[in-house]
Design an enzyme around this catalytic site. Structure first.
Site, PDB file in Angstrom:
ATOM      1  N   LYS A  55       0.983  -1.147  -0.032  1.00  0.00           N
ATOM      2  CA  LYS A  55      -0.030  -0.012   0.035  1.00  0.00           C
ATOM      3  C   LYS A  55       0.981   1.203  -0.141  1.00  0.00           C
ATOM      4  CE  LYS A  55      -3.851   1.942   2.145  1.00  0.00           C
ATOM      5  NZ  LYS A  55      -5.015   1.969   3.474  1.00  0.00           N
ATOM      6  N   GLU A  57     -19.370  -5.458  11.169  1.00  0.00           N
ATOM      7  CA  GLU A  57     -20.415  -4.781  12.014  1.00  0.00           C
ATOM      8  C   GLU A  57     -21.285  -5.505  12.468  1.00  0.00           C
ATOM      9  OE1 GLU A  57     -18.695  -2.086   8.529  1.00  0.00           O
ATOM     10  OE2 GLU A  57     -19.905  -4.254   8.693  1.00  0.00           O
ATOM     11  N   ARG A  86     -25.316  -1.576   8.335  1.00  0.00           N
ATOM     12  CA  ARG A  86     -25.208  -3.174   7.826  1.00  0.00           C
ATOM     13  C   ARG A  86     -25.344  -3.998   8.911  1.00  0.00           C
ATOM     14  NH1 ARG A  86     -20.843  -3.121   3.445  1.00  0.00           N
ATOM     15  NH2 ARG A  86     -19.657  -4.925   4.563  1.00  0.00           N
TER      16      ARG A  86
END
Length: 595
Positions: free
Chosen positions: A248, A336, A364
């Site tokens: 990244k 979640e 969610r």
């Protein structure tokens, strides 16, 4: 001097006209293009830099847009946007009336699926692949690119579980860089690390056991290795899984070395990578830091306090507690539903659980809030960061539905603090013992009290549940607000034509409402205006209207808030103007209302 190849690439067909030998130059130019634009215009950086080679290889090998390419979340899709007919308008990224920061179907035929929340790519691409089969198209390719943080989410496993019993033409590419926004966590992350390090025997491969043709791990920043492997996989039918390892922030030293900070670094120097630091002197604190510092202070004094966040320790500032009391602060990854039910399980054992989830992400876990928490009346404390309009992340991230979707749930207390003091005091009050679950909603960004930490931090006062307040008396019109939007109201009243005519009431408690105060207001004012940083439909204003109707009041009630459309991206102030809840719009409204 080499010619600039990228300036001649309008779409993937142009890219495919190049030789493989020219692709490393394209990668270098594409990286620099993103760095140059994002350094000035801001946005997500590290994710896109890490997948430049993969982006080029995918569009080079596959026949996009006929072949379907689905990005998970979409933080990493800047290179994709630039190569798919949006290079010349990329500078408008995340700005009002500009292109979205995430893939979006209405924006381009190359954006096959709209994203922004994690772990949807496998299910979506599988749906496309099954649909292609049903239509008799067995040659179309369907590719889902998912990160190691997103694949740990339950929905990704549901997609893998289904795909493994189909013969769908699906390729799942795992972009494994060991970090989402914060470092990836959990047993799956440890498994992937073992695979990368060669410590996990091939016969133990969990992906192969789900009936995928597994290959990798390979270097995802080696464009020639990627092209070779993608060409091989293109000719294999059925579900396939390619594990690639990337860095990244690749290509910008600081972004590689500090991947959390350079996920979305703000403005920075394109040549050095140095972030342009804004002076934070005399600025109010961020609401997330008010939460993070307060919960840490309370947890030091109360050993039953626990903090939970699904993959947002930095963004929620739970990291303060995780660093000091790691045994009682949990990052559960992008999960979640699990976060909410984990909190419920802990609450059954008498623990005081602060479950910190961005408003947009609590959507969610709606069933878990109803079934696992509210139905059992467990006193879980939901801290909904990023409530209201969040700005440049746009429609996928605005936290504008929470009042409406939580207000319908029995047993639920809903509270929206007006400022930092109310936020710390409700966090304090909640741990004294509540008989119901509570949702505390507060916005992204900074508060209004520059000296909060010096003058107020740690000085707690208990809040009376369900109590509203008169902030300012008036003679003609009553303005009822909830949450931090009250600060816009206060400023607007002061600048309006006849400030004395306007009364201002603060309803931090949206549920339960202060019925006594509402009775007084409806009895004394003909004209009532409600305002909220959330949807008009089903929200705070709706609750006030319901009260009026049930009690046979005939007052004129005007509801201000977010209209019944999806609000796109722009600055928070621009979006408030769009919704007519900014200070200037309110000044005009109040001045006209008191004529």
């Amino acid at each position: 001097m080499r010619s600039n190849l990228l300036s001649n690439i309008y779409n993937p067909a142009d890219l495919r006209s190049l030789t493989e030998a020219q692709l490393p130059q394209i990668a270098q130019e594409l990286r620099q293009f993103i760095i140059d634009v994002v350094s000035v215009k801001e946005g997500h950086l590290g994710s896109s830099l890490g997948v430049i080679e993969l982006t080029i290889a995918l569009h080079y090998v596959f026949n996009t847009p006929e072949d379907q390419l689905v990005w998970d979340v979409g933080h990493q899709a800047y290179g994709h946007k630039i190569l798919t007919e949006r290079r010349e308008i990329f500078h408008t990224n995340r700005q009002i009336d500009g292109i979205s920061g995430f893939p979006k179907r209405s924006e381009s035929i190359y954006d096959t699926f709209g994203v922004g929340h994690s772990s949807t790519s496998i299910s979506a691409a599988l749906g496309m692949a099954i649909a292609s089969q049903l239509k008799g198209d067995f040659n179309k390719q369907h590719i889902a690119v998912i990160g190691d943080a997103s694949i740990a989410s339950g929905m990704a496993f549901e997609g893998l579980n289904h795909a493994g019993v189909t013969d769908a033409n699906l390729l799942v590419i795992l972009n494994d860089n060991a970090i989402g926004i914060d470092p990836s966590v959990g047993a799956l992350k440890k498994y992937l690390t073992a695979v990368k390090e060669g410590k996990n025997p091939r016969q133990n491969n969990m992906i192969k056991s789900l009936n995928f043709d597994y290959s990798g791990p390979i270097d995802g920043n080696d464009i020639f290795a990627l092209i070779k492997e993608l060409n091989r996989l293109k000719n294999i039918k059925g579900p396939k899984f390619l594990h690639i390892v990337t860095t990244k922030g690749k290509g910008l030293q600081q972004a590689e070395e500090n991947q959390v900070k350079y996920h979305a670094p703000g403005k920075f120097d394109a040549s050095t990578g140095e972030i342009h630091l804004k002076s934070e002197e005399n600025l109010p604190p961020k609401y997330q830091d008010v939460f993070g510092l307060t919960i840490l202070d309370l947890a030091r004094k109360n050993e039953k306090i626990i903090g939970i966040t699904p993959a947002m320790p930095s963004g929620s500032s739970l990291k303060f507690m995780m660093d000091e009391i790691p045994e009682r602060a949990f990052d559960v990854g992008i999960a979640e539903q699990h976060a909410v039910t984990l909190a419920a399980g802990m609450a059954t054992q008498g623990m005081i659980v602060y479950c910190n989830i961005y408003s947009t992400f609590l959507q969610r876990a709606y069933d878990q809030v109803i079934h696992d928490v509210a139905l059992q009346n467990l006193p879980v404390i939901f801290c909904l960061d990023r409530a209201g309009l969040v700005g440049e992340d746009g429609a996928t991230h605005h936290g504008v539905f929470d009042i409406a979707y939580l207000r319908a749930i029995p047993n639920m207390i809903i509270y929206a603090p007006i400022n930092e003091i109310e936020l710390q005091n409700i966090l304090y009050t909640a741990q004294l013992g509540l008989n119901h679950p509570i949702a505390i909603r507060y916005p992204r960004g900074r508060g209004v009290l520059p000296k909060w930490e010096v003058e107020n931090f740690g000085h707690y006062e208990k809040i009376n549940i369900g109590e509203g307040k008169c902030l300012k008396s008036g003679t003609k019109t009553a303005v009822l607000s909830t949450g931090t939007i009250a600060n816009n109201v206060t400023l607007a009243i002061a600048e309006s034509r006849d400030p004395e005519a306007i009364a201002h009431y603060n309803f931090s408690f949206i549920k339960p409402l202060d019925i006594k105060l509402l009775n007084d207001i409806f009895s004394n004012f003909e004209s009532i205006i409600t305002i909220e940083d959330a949807t008009i439909n089903g929200g705070f204003g709706s609750a006030v209207l319901e009260f009026g109707a049930l009690n046979n009041f005939k007052n004129k009630v005007q509801i201000l808030g977010v209209p019944d459309v999806f609000i796109e991206h722009g600055t928070v102030n621009q979006l408030q103007q769009l919704c007519k809840i900014d200070v200037k719009s309110l000044i005009n409204l109040f001045s006209n209302d008191t004529k």
